[in-house]
Design an enzyme around this catalytic site. Sequence first.
Site, PDB file in Angstrom:
ATOM      1  N   ASN A 141      -2.729   3.812  -1.266  1.00  0.00           N
ATOM      2  CA  ASN A 141      -3.383   2.601  -0.769  1.00  0.00           C
ATOM      3  C   ASN A 141      -3.155   1.407  -1.677  1.00  0.00           C
ATOM      4  O   ASN A 141      -4.012   0.583  -1.886  1.00  0.00           O
ATOM      5  CB  ASN A 141      -4.881   2.855  -0.596  1.00  0.00           C
ATOM      6  CG  ASN A 141      -5.128   3.860   0.497  1.00  0.00           C
ATOM      7  OD1 ASN A 141      -4.606   3.713   1.584  1.00  0.00           O
ATOM      8  ND2 ASN A 141      -5.890   4.890   0.197  1.00  0.00           N
ATOM      9  N   CYS A 142      -1.935   1.316  -2.245  1.00  0.00           N
ATOM     10  CA  CYS A 142      -1.593   0.224  -3.147  1.00  0.00           C
ATOM     11  C   CYS A 142      -0.391  -0.517  -2.616  1.00  0.00           C
ATOM     12  O   CYS A 142       0.497   0.087  -2.045  1.00  0.00           O
ATOM     13  CB  CYS A 142      -1.157   0.788  -4.498  1.00  0.00           C
ATOM     14  SG  CYS A 142      -2.472   1.039  -5.627  1.00  0.00           S
ATOM     15  N   LEU A 143      -0.320  -1.812  -2.837  1.00  0.00           N
ATOM     16  CA  LEU A 143       0.921  -2.520  -2.501  1.00  0.00           C
ATOM     17  C   LEU A 143       1.902  -2.357  -3.649  1.00  0.00           C
ATOM     18  O   LEU A 143       1.522  -2.212  -4.777  1.00  0.00           O
ATOM     19  CB  LEU A 143       0.637  -4.006  -2.266  1.00  0.00           C
ATOM     20  CG  LEU A 143       0.068  -4.338  -0.900  1.00  0.00           C
ATOM     21  CD1 LEU A 143      -0.077  -5.829  -0.751  1.00  0.00           C
ATOM     22  CD2 LEU A 143       0.961  -3.780   0.211  1.00  0.00           C
TER      23      LEU A 143
END
EC number: 2.8.1.-
Lengths: 111, 99, 119
Positions: A109-111
Amino acid sequence: MNHLTVHDQTVALDKDGYLLNLADWSETVAESLAQREGIELSAEHWEILQLARGFYDEFQLSPANRPLIKYVASQLGPDKGNSLHLNRLFNGAPAKLAAKLAGLPKPTNCL
Amino acid sequence: MATLHVLSHSPFTDSRLSSCLRLLGPDDGLLLCGDATYALQPGSAQCLALELMPATISLFALDEDLAARALKTPTRVQVVDYPGFVELSCRFAKVNSWL
Amino acid sequence: MPQSLLIISRQAPWAGPSAREALDIALAGGAFDLPLAMLFLDDGVFQLLPEQQPTAVQQKDLTANLQALPMFGVEALYVAERSLQERGLQTHPMNLPVQMLDDSALTALIDRYDQVITL
């Protein structure tokens, strides 16, 4: 296939440099992984890596930045659980790098 | 903040319709498409439940799904085509698709 | 101000991908600081039972992942009282701090959020 050689151990990595087998992790492996990122692990790094592993044990997923900060703050207090401190330790990408060095899967859930 | 609830599963095999009916607000709308249009089968408990909804709740059904299933519509149902579906989606504050 | 989002999770945990997908939306939204809430409805309430052993059916532990919601900033967690009652669970221990809501409170909850996703 990416590999990391630590003494006589060969450790398989994915294309982004994360461990393919989480069981391959050891403190020596963590030090080698950190070296590839240009980081020398200090006591301040280690306590975060231990917490990242604790987070994974508890929730079965790698923390994104915000949850990592919140988790660190809940365990070590706000002096350490803040983005400034964690960014400084982990080259501005604490969730990705802490997960990598702690031998966890890449956070999703990280860019 | 009225909601358009969109149902597409048969009410005879799952609980989406009955749960939705319990959660409807007084100004909400209900749009039946796909197998959810079977809820309009005359004589079924589901059809009766829809007919008994408060009059403030609008009931819509998609024309082509009705035609495909040879379903006749009770008078309170407003039949819409796809452009009508789009227009409804814009008219309500939000759309809740029961996937 | 970003739009607020209510995620309604209404499928049981191990039979299909829906419960996982609903949780992934919540975790991703929480990681980006979206104001969001999660409601467990219908069979979704089975996700809240403690001591499930998903490794017996070769699955990742969704119930452990659910525990991370507060860490991801998702603290507005609700469960439908009627869904619990229907399944004999209204006094059963839950693995998350969920607030129990009756039907009319659920209608008000849906009304309060800008967007709703039901999975």
